[in-house]
Design an enzyme around this catalytic site. Sequence first.
Site, PDB file in Angstrom:
ATOM      1  N   SER A 141      28.682  47.964 -43.449  1.00  0.00           N
ATOM      2  CA  SER A 141      28.214  47.672 -44.780  1.00  0.00           C
ATOM      3  C   SER A 141      26.817  48.434 -45.185  1.00  0.00           C
ATOM      4  O   SER A 141      26.982  49.508 -45.164  1.00  0.00           O
ATOM      5  CB  SER A 141      27.889  46.124 -44.784  1.00  0.00           C
ATOM      6  OG  SER A 141      27.602  45.570 -46.179  1.00  0.00           O
TER       7      SER A 141
ATOM      8  N   ASP B 173      26.579  48.561 -52.266  1.00  0.00           N
ATOM      9  CA  ASP B 173      26.115  48.636 -51.080  1.00  0.00           C
ATOM     10  C   ASP B 173      27.559  49.562 -50.214  1.00  0.00           C
ATOM     11  O   ASP B 173      28.231  50.031 -51.021  1.00  0.00           O
ATOM     12  CB  ASP B 173      25.893  47.358 -50.165  1.00  0.00           C
ATOM     13  CG  ASP B 173      27.497  46.552 -49.997  1.00  0.00           C
ATOM     14  OD1 ASP B 173      28.366  46.791 -50.871  1.00  0.00           O
ATOM     15  OD2 ASP B 173      27.614  45.959 -49.145  1.00  0.00           O
TER      16      ASP B 173
ATOM     17  N   ASP C  16      31.365  45.619 -51.080  1.00  0.00           N
ATOM     18  CA  ASP C  16      31.935  44.244 -51.396  1.00  0.00           C
ATOM     19  C   ASP C  16      30.786  43.700 -52.186  1.00  0.00           C
ATOM     20  O   ASP C  16      30.713  42.579 -52.866  1.00  0.00           O
ATOM     21  CB  ASP C  16      32.042  43.464 -50.182  1.00  0.00           C
ATOM     22  CG  ASP C  16      30.930  43.247 -49.189  1.00  0.00           C
ATOM     23  OD1 ASP C  16      30.108  44.270 -49.473  1.00  0.00           O
ATOM     24  OD2 ASP C  16      30.917  42.637 -48.195  1.00  0.00           O
TER      25      ASP C  16
HETATM   26 MG    MG Z   1      28.919  45.001 -47.743  1.00  0.00          MG
END
Ligand code: MG
Length: 453
Positions: free
Chosen positions: A95, A238, A242
């Site tokens: 992430s 990001d 998500d």
């Molecule tokens: Mg993320």
Amino acid sequence: MKLFGTNGIRGVVNELFTTEFASQIGLTLATYTNGGLIVVAQDPRTSSGFIKHSIIAGLISGGCDVYNLHMVPTPALQYGVKHYGADAGIMVTASHNPPEYNGAKVISKDGTELSRTEEERFENIFFSKDFRRVSWKDFGTLTSIDNAPKVYIDAILKHVDVAAIRKKHFTVLLDCSNGAASCTTPYLLDKLGCRVISLNAHPDGLFPAHPSEPKRDNLKETLEIAKAISPDLTIAHDGDADRAIFIDDKTNYLFGDQIAALVTREKLKEKKGTVVTAINSSQAIEDVVREGQGTLVLTKVSPIEMARKLKEVRGIIAPEETGGIIFPEHQYCRDGGMTIAYVLGILAKSEKSLSELIDELPRYYIIKDSIKTKNKEELERRFREELHKIEGIERIIDIDGVRVYLKDGNFLVRKSGTEDIVRIFAESRSRERASEIFQMVKGMVERMIESSG
Ligand code: MG
């Protein structure tokens, strides 16, 4: 022993995440699903390719058939699990973490991340090393799937009024942060008739433009460009997309809570129902839910718990302060692309600019900080014991840390799930009061740390 943190399995590449480790994650999932069909995908990190292929090696040697969706956002992989009728999925991503990190998110058959009970079953297999290994004639197959971005984009478009948005020809400045969004969001915006000015929209695991966490300090250049070209809105993702963060037409950086409140208010206009959010969300969400005659359910700070609770109560939306929002009509996971399409839908319908819409929402001043401590559990416990010293407490919620509501503001003291810190959050409708509450709480915590030596 634990394998999963609050965000799946994460670690530094070639320290925790070696090829051996990754192939055993694959073998574990092959054992867990008894040789099912697995979809895999990756973000653009420099290590994501070798980790994904090591996982695939484990899966195939454990008898799984594998669909490789290549590079897509995490929500596109999660959508793919359902769409391709897979038994599970794995997303190779860390992430927003620094580039030396990587991770794996394991996705259930229903498209949500594993529950804690499922994680424990997975961990038991991993640590026992009692893997499913098939004979030479039963190895799985590997299939390359090239249309996953299109499948994902088409799914989002089903949930918004495409014609109404297209008519507006919005100008959008888009910062993909050199992440997985580069493969989907520019095309999604194009389908929505937007004039797209894209920045950092080539996948690059070195994250050359800025770190992949879309906080304000990392978006200085993006904000400068926004000021120069005055788009209708600016969006930043990001690393695994998500989440989406918005900057309005007056180039105000909006906190996740502000977009969360806007989306929640709109959802409640469409349909009365239950809204699920985590304990660290702004009170603005609660106010909007009350005004819209909805019901609010609070969870611990965990996107997985939020998704599972939303499903259980059949709620209508689950917004989070990080800019990750779950739209259950689409799927039960945070989805940056879906959030963008929905916000454009609100703009198309309202005839107002994003800054005007944000101005209509309850305004809170929020102060957040964290304090290092060697004993966060003990500190949180002692803080609870000393709460009686604070005057004028109206309500306490202690499902994850302690959230305390006063007449004119509130605060949260919560130990971090991953680091040796205690987080402090204070908010009020007045800037001065927010600061006063914050100083009071911080003072209490610091005194406790001092007195415990
Ligand atoms: Mg993320």
